[in-house]
Write a protein that holds these residues in place. Structure first.
Motif, PDB file in Angstrom:
ATOM      1  N   ASP A  20      -7.197   7.668  -2.921  1.00 43.97           N
ATOM      2  CA  ASP A  20      -7.586   6.269  -2.721  1.00 43.97           C
ATOM      3  C   ASP A  20      -6.447   5.472  -2.085  1.00 43.97           C
ATOM      4  N   ALA A  21      -5.230   5.664  -2.583  1.00 44.51           N
ATOM      5  CA  ALA A  21      -4.085   4.944  -2.026  1.00 44.51           C
ATOM      6  C   ALA A  21      -3.825   5.360  -0.583  1.00 44.51           C
ATOM      7  N   ALA A  22      -3.978   6.647  -0.288  1.00 47.41           N
ATOM      8  CA  ALA A  22      -3.799   7.113   1.087  1.00 47.41           C
ATOM      9  C   ALA A  22      -4.856   6.521   2.010  1.00 47.41           C
ATOM     10  N   GLY A  23      -6.082   6.425   1.528  1.00 44.68           N
ATOM     11  CA  GLY A  23      -7.146   5.835   2.338  1.00 44.68           C
ATOM     12  C   GLY A  23      -6.921   4.357   2.620  1.00 44.68           C
ATOM     13  N   ARG A  24      -6.391   3.620   1.637  1.00 46.40           N
ATOM     14  CA  ARG A  24      -6.122   2.201   1.845  1.00 46.40           C
ATOM     15  C   ARG A  24      -5.001   1.998   2.866  1.00 46.40           C
ATOM     16  N   LEU A  25      -3.978   2.842   2.824  1.00 44.19           N
ATOM     17  CA  LEU A  25      -2.909   2.755   3.827  1.00 44.19           C
ATOM     18  C   LEU A  25      -3.443   3.105   5.209  1.00 44.19           C
ATOM     19  N   SER A  75       3.718   5.555  -5.672  1.00 43.12           N
ATOM     20  CA  SER A  75       3.544   5.516  -7.123  1.00 43.12           C
ATOM     21  C   SER A  75       2.474   6.505  -7.580  1.00 43.12           C
ATOM     22  N   SER A  76       1.369   6.565  -6.855  1.00 48.58           N
ATOM     23  CA  SER A  76       0.294   7.493  -7.226  1.00 48.58           C
ATOM     24  C   SER A  76       0.757   8.938  -7.101  1.00 48.58           C
ATOM     25  N   ALA A 132       0.831  -1.209   0.000  1.00 49.01           N
ATOM     26  CA  ALA A 132       0.000   0.000   0.000  1.00 49.01           C
ATOM     27  C   ALA A 132       0.865   1.258   0.000  1.00 49.01           C
ATOM     28  N   PHE A 133       1.979   1.211   0.712  1.00 53.72           N
ATOM     29  CA  PHE A 133       2.886   2.362   0.747  1.00 53.72           C
ATOM     30  C   PHE A 133       3.497   2.598  -0.640  1.00 53.72           C
TER      31      PHE A 133
END
Length: 421
Positions: A204-209, A145-146, A139-140
């Motif tokens: 979205d990536a920040a929320g998943r982390l 990457s995002s 996730a990090f």
């Protein structure tokens, strides 16, 4: 009366404020976080880890039960003459206390089994933590990457805006058609949509982390670099580390140890447990008191705990086979992860050597050709798209290397590749 009520309300408010002041402040996670900080937050200050540690506390409680002696029992019996000649006393009372005696080391093997169970539960938590750490690493990397993709698209948008000014300047001077202006403007608006989508991907990536770390409402930004963090050690060295440190193998060995401890307990519990009895017999009418001492010993003629021993033996065999299967699976997984990481390394090196180094030159050549009238707007835009796609491909390749490295670390049980023996 009103003054009394007001003073009471003031006291209540001051008490509430004082109570709130005494409450420990919640740990606020940083807005910008590194991978080591994220892993530390997971292992030391996440709701998931607190729940796992609570299960370890449950296993620790079994140690208390393992060391407790069996309770004594109090018995009473009475006799009263109902008919016939009185040969001694018409009434007697018997009071006895019975205490089972664990003379054959049952408590010792139970305590040892409890200790093994605690160690096995700790190993299970560590193995579960390793799996979640892999998810956090992935996730990090996805968040990094995002963020990097957003930065690349924003840079491309700025470059395209600069070229758009050149195209409009040429159109105003009569050196290019209105089509060139319309085409470059459409390309710019299309790129703006890509930037908006990239921003949504970052959120979205920040929320998943944040979800993996149990932090609702937190939108972190990742700090770090994508790509390999160290040289790839040889497969044999990684396997040596995996045998010793991979949490799933450690947990499997601990489960086997628990099964063996359970077998030792069942074998020890087939030994008889004698009970010592002591008390007094009191008679009435012919007053007398007599002491009573007795010993009872079960006779294991039929039930010698054969069923429990057979079950425990089967559990030892099952855990041994499970350990063998875990070792084989771990070795195959490590071989696969090692081969994938080696291939990702080679692909990234080739891409950087043969493609990435040429990108600035290609962009400059495309812009110069358009300015000099040797290229059309379509050729210029095609060059811009190609450059953007190549930069994004380079980014994806770096992410793939980091993801492959995370898989190797998980398979070997190491925190960094430099820890390999």
């Amino acid at each position: 009366m009103k003054r009394l009520v007001s003073m009471w309300g003031l006291c209540w408010a001051l008490t509430s404020v004082g109570a709130r002041a005494e409450e420990p402040a919640a740990v606020v996670p940083p807005e910008v976080i590194t991978l080591p900080q994220a892993l530390e937050l997971l292992s030391k200050d996440s709701p998931w880890m607190a729940a796992e540690q609570a299960r370890v506390d449950v296993a620790r409680a079994e140690r208390i039960a393992a060391g407790i002696l069996p309770n004594p029992s109090f018995n009473y019996g009475g006799q009263r003459l109902m008919h016939g000649a009185n040969t001694g006393s018409s009434m007697s009372h018997q009071f006895t206390v019975e205490q089972p005696l664990l003379l054959f080391g049952q408590r010792g093997v139970r305590r040892e089994l409890a200790e093994r169970s605690v160690a096995a539960e700790k190993a299970r938590v560590t193995a579960s933590l390793a799996e979640r750490e892999l998810s956090v690493r992935e996730a990090f990397a996805s968040l990094l990457s995002s963020q990097e993709a957003l930065r690349l698209l924003e840079e491309t948008s700025v470059d395209l805006g600069r070229v758009e000014k050149v195209v409009k300047g040429r159109a105003a001077a009569g050196d290019s058609s209105r089509y060139d202006v319309e085409r470059i403007e459409v390309e710019g608006r299309t790129l703006e949509v890509e930037v908006l989508n990239a921003k949504a991907s970052v959120d979205d990536a920040a929320g998943r982390l944040a979800a993996l770390l149990g932090r609702p409402g937190w939108s972190p930004r990742a700090a770090g670099t994508l790509g390999a963090t160290g040289a790839l050690p040889e497969l044999g060295r990684l396997w040596e580390a995996s045998v010793q440190h991979r949490p799933s193998l450690v947990a499997a060995r601990q489960r086997q140890s628990v099964a063996r401890g359970g077998l030792a307990v069942t074998k020890r519990e087939r030994m008889p447990v004698p009970s010592l009895e002591a008390g007094a017999v009191v008679t009435r009418r012919e007053d007398s008191t007599m002491g009573y001492l007795g010993l009872s010993l079960p006779m294991p003629l039929f039930d010698r705990n054969q069923g429990a021993i057979a079950r425990a033996s089967a559990e030892v065999d099952a855990e041994t086979r499970a350990l063998d299967a875990e070792v084989a699976e771990a070795r195959a997984e490590l071989s696969r992860a090692h081969a994938v990481l080696a291939g990702r390394h080679r692909a990234l090196a080739t891409l950087e050597r043969d493609v990435v180094e040429r990108l600035p030159t290609l962009r400059r050549m495309a812009e110069d050709a358009y300015r000099e009238g040797r290229g059309s707007i379509l050729e210029l835009l095609d060059a811009f798209r190609s450059l953007k796609d190549l930069r994004l491909q380079h980014l994806e390749q770096r992410v793939a290397v980091q993801q492959a490295e995370a898989a190797v670390l998980f398979a070997s049980g190491l925190e960094t590749l430099t820890q390999a023996p």
